[in-house]
Motif scaffolding. Structure first.
Motif, PDB file in Angstrom:
ATOM      1  N   MET A   1      54.739  39.070  32.390  1.00 33.18           N
ATOM      2  CA  MET A   1      54.211  39.784  33.558  1.00 33.18           C
ATOM      3  C   MET A   1      52.686  39.860  33.585  1.00 33.18           C
ATOM      4  O   MET A   1      52.071  39.577  34.625  1.00 33.18           O
ATOM      5  CB  MET A   1      54.815  41.193  33.626  1.00 33.18           C
ATOM      6  CG  MET A   1      56.290  41.227  34.000  1.00 33.18           C
ATOM      7  SD  MET A   1      56.549  40.904  35.747  1.00 33.18           S
ATOM      8  CE  MET A   1      55.969  42.443  36.448  1.00 33.18           C
ATOM      9  N   PRO A   2      52.002  40.256  32.489  1.00 26.55           N
ATOM     10  CA  PRO A   2      50.531  40.319  32.549  1.00 26.55           C
ATOM     11  C   PRO A   2      49.887  38.976  32.877  1.00 26.55           C
ATOM     12  O   PRO A   2      48.891  38.917  33.601  1.00 26.55           O
ATOM     13  CB  PRO A   2      50.142  40.784  31.135  1.00 26.55           C
ATOM     14  CG  PRO A   2      51.355  41.439  30.593  1.00 26.55           C
ATOM     15  CD  PRO A   2      52.514  40.701  31.180  1.00 26.55           C
ATOM     16  N   ILE A   3      50.459  37.900  32.343  1.00 25.72           N
ATOM     17  CA  ILE A   3      49.936  36.561  32.614  1.00 25.72           C
ATOM     18  C   ILE A   3      50.070  36.243  34.102  1.00 25.72           C
ATOM     19  O   ILE A   3      49.113  35.763  34.743  1.00 25.72           O
ATOM     20  CB  ILE A   3      50.695  35.505  31.782  1.00 25.72           C
ATOM     21  CG1 ILE A   3      50.623  35.830  30.280  1.00 25.72           C
ATOM     22  CG2 ILE A   3      50.162  34.110  32.069  1.00 25.72           C
ATOM     23  CD1 ILE A   3      49.238  35.738  29.710  1.00 25.72           C
ATOM     24  N   ILE A   4      51.235  36.502  34.643  1.00 27.72           N
ATOM     25  CA  ILE A   4      51.493  36.178  36.053  1.00 27.72           C
ATOM     26  C   ILE A   4      50.654  37.053  36.980  1.00 27.72           C
ATOM     27  O   ILE A   4      50.081  36.568  37.964  1.00 27.72           O
ATOM     28  CB  ILE A   4      52.997  36.328  36.363  1.00 27.72           C
ATOM     29  CG1 ILE A   4      53.776  35.242  35.609  1.00 27.72           C
ATOM     30  CG2 ILE A   4      53.260  36.244  37.863  1.00 27.72           C
ATOM     31  CD1 ILE A   4      55.267  35.391  35.666  1.00 27.72           C
ATOM     32  N   ILE A   5      50.555  38.355  36.675  1.00 23.18           N
ATOM     33  CA  ILE A   5      49.755  39.253  37.512  1.00 23.18           C
ATOM     34  C   ILE A   5      48.283  38.840  37.480  1.00 23.18           C
ATOM     35  O   ILE A   5      47.609  38.809  38.512  1.00 23.18           O
ATOM     36  CB  ILE A   5      49.917  40.720  37.040  1.00 23.18           C
ATOM     37  CG1 ILE A   5      51.338  41.205  37.338  1.00 23.18           C
ATOM     38  CG2 ILE A   5      48.897  41.632  37.723  1.00 23.18           C
ATOM     39  CD1 ILE A   5      51.658  42.572  36.766  1.00 23.18           C
ATOM     40  N   GLY A   6      47.774  38.513  36.278  1.00 26.68           N
ATOM     41  CA  GLY A   6      46.392  38.054  36.162  1.00 26.68           C
ATOM     42  C   GLY A   6      46.144  36.777  36.941  1.00 26.68           C
ATOM     43  O   GLY A   6      45.105  36.627  37.601  1.00 26.68           O
ATOM     44  N   TRP A   7      47.115  35.865  36.881  1.00 21.96           N
ATOM     45  CA  TRP A   7      46.992  34.606  37.614  1.00 21.96           C
ATOM     46  C   TRP A   7      46.957  34.853  39.121  1.00 21.96           C
ATOM     47  O   TRP A   7      46.133  34.278  39.843  1.00 21.96           O
ATOM     48  CB  TRP A   7      48.159  33.710  37.239  1.00 21.96           C
ATOM     49  CG  TRP A   7      48.261  32.425  38.010  1.00 21.96           C
ATOM     50  CD1 TRP A   7      47.359  31.409  38.025  1.00 21.96           C
ATOM     51  CD2 TRP A   7      49.336  32.017  38.853  1.00 21.96           C
ATOM     52  NE1 TRP A   7      47.809  30.382  38.823  1.00 21.96           N
ATOM     53  CE2 TRP A   7      49.025  30.731  39.344  1.00 21.96           C
ATOM     54  CE3 TRP A   7      50.548  32.593  39.221  1.00 21.96           C
ATOM     55  CZ2 TRP A   7      49.864  30.021  40.193  1.00 21.96           C
ATOM     56  CZ3 TRP A   7      51.388  31.897  40.068  1.00 21.96           C
ATOM     57  CH2 TRP A   7      51.046  30.633  40.548  1.00 21.96           C
ATOM     58  N   LEU A   8      47.849  35.714  39.616  1.00 24.25           N
ATOM     59  CA  LEU A   8      47.873  36.024  41.050  1.00 24.25           C
ATOM     60  C   LEU A   8      46.575  36.699  41.484  1.00 24.25           C
ATOM     61  O   LEU A   8      46.057  36.442  42.572  1.00 24.25           O
ATOM     62  CB  LEU A   8      49.073  36.925  41.372  1.00 24.25           C
ATOM     63  CG  LEU A   8      50.460  36.286  41.202  1.00 24.25           C
ATOM     64  CD1 LEU A   8      51.549  37.317  41.471  1.00 24.25           C
ATOM     65  CD2 LEU A   8      50.626  35.090  42.136  1.00 24.25           C
ATOM     66  N   PHE A   9      46.042  37.566  40.622  1.00 21.98           N
ATOM     67  CA  PHE A   9      44.778  38.255  40.941  1.00 21.98           C
ATOM     68  C   PHE A   9      43.631  37.250  41.066  1.00 21.98           C
ATOM     69  O   PHE A   9      42.832  37.312  42.003  1.00 21.98           O
ATOM     70  CB  PHE A   9      44.470  39.293  39.864  1.00 21.98           C
ATOM     71  CG  PHE A   9      43.160  40.000  40.069  1.00 21.98           C
ATOM     72  CD1 PHE A   9      43.032  41.013  41.006  1.00 21.98           C
ATOM     73  CD2 PHE A   9      42.036  39.635  39.326  1.00 21.98           C
ATOM     74  CE1 PHE A   9      41.820  41.650  41.206  1.00 21.98           C
ATOM     75  CE2 PHE A   9      40.820  40.268  39.514  1.00 21.98           C
ATOM     76  CZ  PHE A   9      40.713  41.284  40.461  1.00 21.98           C
ATOM     77  N   LEU A  10      43.527  36.323  40.106  1.00 20.08           N
ATOM     78  CA  LEU A  10      42.457  35.334  40.117  1.00 20.08           C
ATOM     79  C   LEU A  10      42.569  34.399  41.325  1.00 20.08           C
ATOM     80  O   LEU A  10      41.562  33.930  41.855  1.00 20.08           O
ATOM     81  CB  LEU A  10      42.465  34.519  38.825  1.00 20.08           C
ATOM     82  CG  LEU A  10      42.089  35.291  37.554  1.00 20.08           C
ATOM     83  CD1 LEU A  10      42.283  34.412  36.324  1.00 20.08           C
ATOM     84  CD2 LEU A  10      40.643  35.781  37.634  1.00 20.08           C
TER      85      LEU A  10
ATOM     86  N   GLY B   1      57.194  35.273  25.682  1.00 23.99           N
ATOM     87  CA  GLY B   1      56.856  35.742  27.017  1.00 23.99           C
ATOM     88  C   GLY B   1      55.528  35.191  27.496  1.00 23.99           C
ATOM     89  O   GLY B   1      55.408  34.700  28.626  1.00 23.99           O
ATOM     90  N   PHE B   2      54.516  35.281  26.626  1.00 26.31           N
ATOM     91  CA  PHE B   2      53.191  34.758  26.989  1.00 26.31           C
ATOM     92  C   PHE B   2      53.251  33.259  27.277  1.00 26.31           C
ATOM     93  O   PHE B   2      52.713  32.778  28.276  1.00 26.31           O
ATOM     94  CB  PHE B   2      52.186  35.033  25.869  1.00 26.31           C
ATOM     95  CG  PHE B   2      51.757  36.469  25.773  1.00 26.31           C
ATOM     96  CD1 PHE B   2      51.191  37.123  26.859  1.00 26.31           C
ATOM     97  CD2 PHE B   2      51.926  37.180  24.595  1.00 26.31           C
ATOM     98  CE1 PHE B   2      50.793  38.449  26.778  1.00 26.31           C
ATOM     99  CE2 PHE B   2      51.531  38.510  24.503  1.00 26.31           C
ATOM    100  CZ  PHE B   2      50.959  39.150  25.598  1.00 26.31           C
ATOM    101  N   VAL B   3      53.910  32.516  26.383  1.00 28.84           N
ATOM    102  CA  VAL B   3      54.010  31.062  26.543  1.00 28.84           C
ATOM    103  C   VAL B   3      54.796  30.724  27.811  1.00 28.84           C
ATOM    104  O   VAL B   3      54.411  29.827  28.580  1.00 28.84           O
ATOM    105  CB  VAL B   3      54.677  30.433  25.309  1.00 28.84           C
ATOM    106  CG1 VAL B   3      54.988  28.948  25.560  1.00 28.84           C
ATOM    107  CG2 VAL B   3      53.778  30.566  24.089  1.00 28.84           C
ATOM    108  N   GLY B   4      55.893  31.447  28.046  1.00 28.82           N
ATOM    109  CA  GLY B   4      56.685  31.206  29.243  1.00 28.82           C
ATOM    110  C   GLY B   4      55.902  31.497  30.514  1.00 28.82           C
ATOM    111  O   GLY B   4      56.017  30.768  31.509  1.00 28.82           O
ATOM    112  N   GLY B   5      55.085  32.553  30.492  1.00 29.18           N
ATOM    113  CA  GLY B   5      54.266  32.885  31.653  1.00 29.18           C
ATOM    114  C   GLY B   5      53.243  31.798  31.952  1.00 29.18           C
ATOM    115  O   GLY B   5      53.054  31.396  33.103  1.00 29.18           O
TER     116      GLY B   5
END
Length: 304
Positions: A45-54, A219-223
């Motif tokens: 989730m943090p990876i995906i949210i950060g990506w969407l924000f950027l 999770g991080f790798v999957g994100g």
């Protein structure tokens, strides 16, 4: 469009997804599949949210038009993930990967039945060839003199996961008609995290700090893999990128041998080759049809 960048991103995504599967397999004796799904989803989730924000898509990712569509996509996807993770604890990594190639074949069949897509004889023949390849991979497990309850359960889990993954793809095809890709990605992670908590009564366990680290890493790798995969399709056509999915068997053989001392059998290699040939035929045929449709479009009337 930058085809080479798209191919590079797709290969990176496939490589990372195989690493993720290896991390899940390494913890299969420590936690049940439902708990592994939670870690895979929550820490992505943090990876995906950060990506969407950027990307400036965070607002879009939080806005949906069909909330129940996202919910049912989540239910199907989480179930597919759970069965897939369960199979990793029961079968060698290359075998799980090879049998999992049945998913695209099921997708073609479901698209014909559920979406009304035309199933041409060429495509149907290629699907049949692909399923033959999957049976070749499974055949040693089906031999009466080598029946193994654990292995058979693993095969069943992979096949159920493949069917559910195919259904998820059909559901996504319907969702993209009204929903943004960012919303589909974000709400799947959110739904998967939430639904996986329902498996707590079935027995969660503390994996120890090392196991916790492996699960969090999955999770991080999957994100990151999900981001690479989504980005790849911005730079190249799906038909061009599709064959590179089969690189996963090479990575699975490598990781299976290095980390789990798993050596693929001749049947796994032969069956994988048949499935890859069938998939390549489908991709080639669809590309040819796409080129014909593209040439025909300039001469079409407004009514088509």
């Amino acid at each position: 469009m930058s085809p080479f960048r798209g191919i590079a991103l797709k290969l990176c995504a496939v490589f990372l997804f195989t690493i993720m599967a290896s991390l899940i397999k390494a913890t299969s004796d420590l936690v049940p599949p439902g708990e592994a799904v939670f870690f895979r989803s929550f820490f992505a989730m943090p990876i995906i949210i950060g990506w969407l924000f950027l990307r400036g898509d965070l607002k879009t990712g939080l806005r949906v038009k069909r909330p129940m569509g996202h919910f049912w996509r989540g239910v199907i996807g989480v179930s597919a993930m759970g069965f897939g993770f369960a199979s990793l604890g029961l079968l060698p990594l290359p075998e799980v990967t090879a049998i999992g190639y049945a998913a695209p074949m099921f997708t073609v069949l479901f698209a014909a039945v559920l979406l009304g897509e035309r199933l041409r004889a060429f495509r149907l023949s290629a699907v049949g060839l692909g399923l033959v390849g999957v049976i070749v991979v499974m055949w040693p497990r089906l031999s009466l003199d080598q029946l193994d309850d654990v292995a058979m359960l693993g095969v069943a889990c992979v096949l159920i996961s493949a069917v559910l993954r195919a259904l998820a793809q059909i559901h996504i095809r319907k969702l993209v008609a009204t929903e943004e890709t960012s919303a589909i990605v974000f709400f799947f992670s959110l739904t998967a995290t939430s639904l996986s908590l329902l498996t707590i009564p079935f027995g969660w366990a503390w994996p120890g700090w090392f196991g916790f680290g492996l699960l969090a890493a999955s999770g991080f790798v999957g994100g990151v893999a999900q981001i690479f995969l989504t980005s790849a399709y911005k730079h190249a056509e799906a038909a061009l990128l599709a064959p590179f999915d089969y690189a996963s068997i090479l990575f699975a053989i490598l990781f299976g041998y290095v980390f789990f001392a798993e050596v693929p059998t001749a049947m796994v290699l032969i069956g994988s080759g048949i499935v890859m040939a069938a998939g390549g035929l489908i991709i080639w045929r669809e590309r040819q049809l796409g080129l014909k449709r593209g040439k025909a479009r300039p001469g079409m009337t407004p009514q088509g």
